[in-house]
Design a protein around this motif. Structure first.
Motif, PDB file in Angstrom:
ATOM      1  N   SER A  80      31.568  65.594  79.329  1.00 15.04           N
ATOM      2  CA  SER A  80      31.151  64.645  78.259  1.00 15.04           C
ATOM      3  C   SER A  80      30.010  65.243  77.431  1.00 15.04           C
ATOM      4  N   ARG A  81      29.269  66.197  78.045  1.00 13.20           N
ATOM      5  CA  ARG A  81      28.132  66.807  77.325  1.00 13.20           C
ATOM      6  C   ARG A  81      28.579  68.078  76.583  1.00 13.20           C
ATOM      7  N   ALA A  82      29.831  68.496  76.805  1.00 12.85           N
ATOM      8  CA  ALA A  82      30.308  69.743  76.188  1.00 12.85           C
ATOM      9  C   ALA A  82      30.873  69.465  74.794  1.00 12.85           C
ATOM     10  N   LYS A  83      30.694  70.443  73.921  1.00  9.81           N
ATOM     11  CA  LYS A  83      31.247  70.338  72.559  1.00  9.81           C
ATOM     12  C   LYS A  83      32.227  71.503  72.356  1.00  9.81           C
ATOM     13  N   PRO A  84      33.233  71.316  71.494  1.00  6.56           N
ATOM     14  CA  PRO A  84      34.123  72.449  71.206  1.00  6.56           C
ATOM     15  C   PRO A  84      33.312  73.646  70.710  1.00  6.56           C
ATOM     16  N   ASN A  85      33.813  74.855  71.016  1.00  3.26           N
ATOM     17  CA  ASN A  85      33.099  76.051  70.556  1.00  3.26           C
ATOM     18  C   ASN A  85      33.892  76.763  69.464  1.00  3.26           C
ATOM     19  N   ALA A  86      33.385  77.902  69.008  1.00  2.00           N
ATOM     20  CA  ALA A  86      34.017  78.614  67.878  1.00  2.00           C
ATOM     21  C   ALA A  86      35.461  78.995  68.191  1.00  2.00           C
ATOM     22  N   GLY A  87      35.758  79.200  69.463  1.00  2.00           N
ATOM     23  CA  GLY A  87      37.146  79.534  69.832  1.00  2.00           C
ATOM     24  C   GLY A  87      38.075  78.358  69.612  1.00  2.00           C
ATOM     25  N   HIS A  88      37.621  77.147  69.980  1.00  2.00           N
ATOM     26  CA  HIS A  88      38.435  75.943  69.724  1.00  2.00           C
ATOM     27  C   HIS A  88      38.677  75.768  68.221  1.00  2.00           C
ATOM     28  N   TYR A  89      37.623  75.935  67.432  1.00  2.00           N
ATOM     29  CA  TYR A  89      37.765  75.713  65.981  1.00  2.00           C
ATOM     30  C   TYR A  89      38.634  76.790  65.330  1.00  2.00           C
ATOM     31  N   ALA A  90      38.569  78.004  65.857  1.00  2.00           N
ATOM     32  CA  ALA A  90      39.423  79.077  65.316  1.00  2.00           C
ATOM     33  C   ALA A  90      40.899  78.749  65.567  1.00  2.00           C
ATOM     34  N   LEU A  91      41.184  78.125  66.701  1.00  2.00           N
ATOM     35  CA  LEU A  91      42.587  77.755  66.989  1.00  2.00           C
ATOM     36  C   LEU A  91      43.059  76.645  66.061  1.00  2.00           C
ATOM     37  N   VAL A  92      42.116  75.769  65.640  1.00  2.00           N
ATOM     38  CA  VAL A  92      42.490  74.732  64.655  1.00  2.00           C
ATOM     39  C   VAL A  92      42.844  75.414  63.329  1.00  2.00           C
ATOM     40  N   GLU A  93      42.065  76.418  62.961  1.00  2.00           N
ATOM     41  CA  GLU A  93      42.317  77.174  61.714  1.00  2.00           C
ATOM     42  C   GLU A  93      43.677  77.863  61.791  1.00  2.00           C
ATOM     43  N   MET A  94      43.981  78.442  62.949  1.00  2.00           N
ATOM     44  CA  MET A  94      45.284  79.114  63.104  1.00  2.00           C
ATOM     45  C   MET A  94      46.421  78.117  62.976  1.00  2.00           C
ATOM     46  N   GLU A  95      46.198  76.921  63.523  1.00  2.00           N
ATOM     47  CA  GLU A  95      47.227  75.853  63.446  1.00  2.00           C
ATOM     48  C   GLU A  95      47.531  75.531  61.997  1.00  2.00           C
ATOM     49  N   ARG A  96      46.504  75.614  61.142  1.00  2.00           N
ATOM     50  CA  ARG A  96      46.693  75.288  59.721  1.00  2.00           C
ATOM     51  C   ARG A  96      47.365  76.435  58.980  1.00  2.00           C
ATOM     52  N   GLN A 106      46.322  74.558  79.591  1.00  2.00           N
ATOM     53  CA  GLN A 106      46.201  74.184  81.006  1.00  2.00           C
ATOM     54  C   GLN A 106      44.947  73.321  81.192  1.00  2.00           C
ATOM     55  N   ASN A 107      44.133  73.245  80.165  1.00  2.00           N
ATOM     56  CA  ASN A 107      42.853  72.550  80.286  1.00  2.00           C
ATOM     57  C   ASN A 107      43.041  71.042  80.207  1.00  2.00           C
ATOM     58  N   VAL A 108      42.164  70.339  80.872  1.00  2.00           N
ATOM     59  CA  VAL A 108      42.269  68.871  80.980  1.00  2.00           C
ATOM     60  C   VAL A 108      41.093  68.191  80.278  1.00  2.00           C
ATOM     61  N   ASP A 109      40.279  68.985  79.531  1.00  2.00           N
ATOM     62  CA  ASP A 109      38.989  68.483  79.042  1.00  2.00           C
ATOM     63  C   ASP A 109      39.017  67.869  77.649  1.00  2.00           C
ATOM     64  N   SER A 110      40.149  67.910  76.946  1.00  2.00           N
ATOM     65  CA  SER A 110      40.266  67.323  75.595  1.00  2.00           C
ATOM     66  C   SER A 110      39.428  68.033  74.535  1.00  2.00           C
ATOM     67  N   LEU A 111      38.854  69.194  74.840  1.00  2.00           N
ATOM     68  CA  LEU A 111      38.034  69.873  73.824  1.00  2.00           C
ATOM     69  C   LEU A 111      38.887  70.398  72.662  1.00  2.00           C
ATOM     70  N   HIS A 112      40.147  70.766  72.935  1.00  2.00           N
ATOM     71  CA  HIS A 112      41.017  71.160  71.809  1.00  2.00           C
ATOM     72  C   HIS A 112      41.203  69.985  70.845  1.00  2.00           C
ATOM     73  N   GLN A 113      41.482  68.810  71.381  1.00  2.00           N
ATOM     74  CA  GLN A 113      41.682  67.623  70.532  1.00  2.00           C
ATOM     75  C   GLN A 113      40.399  67.289  69.774  1.00  2.00           C
ATOM     76  N   GLN A 114      39.254  67.401  70.453  1.00  2.00           N
ATOM     77  CA  GLN A 114      37.966  67.096  69.794  1.00  2.00           C
ATOM     78  C   GLN A 114      37.726  68.044  68.617  1.00  2.00           C
ATOM     79  N   ALA A 115      38.191  69.285  68.736  1.00  2.00           N
ATOM     80  CA  ALA A 115      37.988  70.264  67.653  1.00  2.00           C
ATOM     81  C   ALA A 115      38.954  69.997  66.498  1.00  2.00           C
TER      82      ALA A 115
END
Ligand code: BV8
Length: 253
Positions: A80-96, A106-115
């Motif tokens: 809950s205290r973690a925030k997405p990092n530059a790697g998560h945001y770069a994957l959002v850019e690639m998605e676009r 495989q991750n269960v933390d929802s950080l991809h969705q948060q980004a």
């Protein structure tokens, strides 16, 4: 130290500038730079005496539901205290950027969705999500329950214990998600394996399925994994550094 654009193989840059269908598989390493310990990282404090692979099983939960529930509560508090990092945001850019893009995690933390992942392309959670809970007996998702004074709450319908909606070791993966991941790997032109030790099956087989169907496989990991010797390209380093630099090398600043 950010990798310079020229450090990427020109053939890979050229491929990424022209290909259509990209599939990315992520593991706990992508969340490491957000401060979420990976499965292989040593756990801290009270939990350092336990092996996550021993705790993340239905047998452990049946033996001691309060212990396993408290472990997930400890992880949820940490995440809950973690925030997405530059790697998560770069994957959002690639998605676009790519016409066809699928993110399998495989991750269960929802950080991809948060980004922002999953908004313009498919996001497949192979191992569930730590923020969802379900009845251990009925398997039905639960959003509220009666507090009983025990750590692990009880299902208001059947009285069974409430458990996190994640896939434990020795449990089958959700069939729909696994089938979609398998099909995506088979259709991919380029398959990225990022931040995963490649030790947990069946997720670890996905890059090989992709390769057998003609995909170029790219691994991003600071350490060597079983995939390293078979991947077409190995970009040795942290996802939070390599992915933004790769995007700059392919599409410019
Ligand atoms: C199943 C949710 C059928 C829970 C998790 C075939 C061969 C051998 C064994 C098996 C097999 N088939 C099935 C098995 C058994 C088992 C398995 O694979 N065991 C292995 C470990 C020996 N698999 C299962 O049980 C699966 N179920 O197959 O069903 C079945 C049915 C009944 C009976 C038997 C079988 C279920 C597996 C799912 C388990 N659940 N998570 C929770 O989170 O609490 S797995 C867990 O491990 C996490 O999801 C995690 O993501 C995943 C994989 O680990 P990684 O993500 O790779 O994380 P790890 O720490 O390992 O590595 C991190 C990597 O990142 C490292 O390489 C590191 O160098 C790198 N890194 C670090 N920092 C960075 C970085 N990379 C980039 N940037 C950075 N900054």
């Amino acid at each position: 130290m950010k990798p310079a654009a020229c450090e990427f193989p020109l053939a890979l840059i050229g491929l990424l500038q022209t290909c259509e269908f990209i599939v990315v598989l992520t593991g706990a390493g992508v969340s490491a730079e957000s401060g979420v310990p990976t499965f292989r990282d040593a756990q801290t404090g009270f939990w350092s005496q336990f092996d996550p692979q021993e705790l993340a099983t239905p047998q452990a939960f049946q033996r001691n539901p309060d212990l396993v529930w408290n472990w997930y509560e400890w992880r949820r508090e940490l995440i809950s205290r973690a925030k997405p990092n530059a790697g998560h945001y770069a994957l959002v850019e690639m998605e676009r950027r790519f016409p066809d893009f699928i993110l399998i995690t495989q991750n269960v933390d929802s950080l991809h969705q948060q980004a922002g992942s999953g908004k313009s392309a498919e996001l497949i959670e192979l191992h569930g999500n730590i923020w969802r809970n379900k009845c251990f007996i009925e398997n039905a998702i639960l959003t509220k329950w009666d507090e009983t004074g025990e750590a692990a709450p009880r299902c208001p319908r059947c009285g069974g214990f409430v458990r996190p909606d994640v896939v434990w070791f020795n449990e089958s993966l959700p069939q729909v998600e696994l089938t979609r991941a398998w099909q995506a790997a088979q259709k991919s032109q380029v398959f990225f394996s990022i931040g995963t030790s490649g030790l947990v099956q069946p997720a670890a087989s996905l890059p090989y399925i992709a390769q057998q169907h003609g995909a170029v496989v790219v691994e991003i990991n600071p350490d060597t994994t079983p995939l390293s010797r078979d991947a077409s390209y190995v970009l040795r380093g942290f996802a939070g550094k390599i992915l933004p630099a790769l995007i700059e090398a392919v599409w410019g600043a």
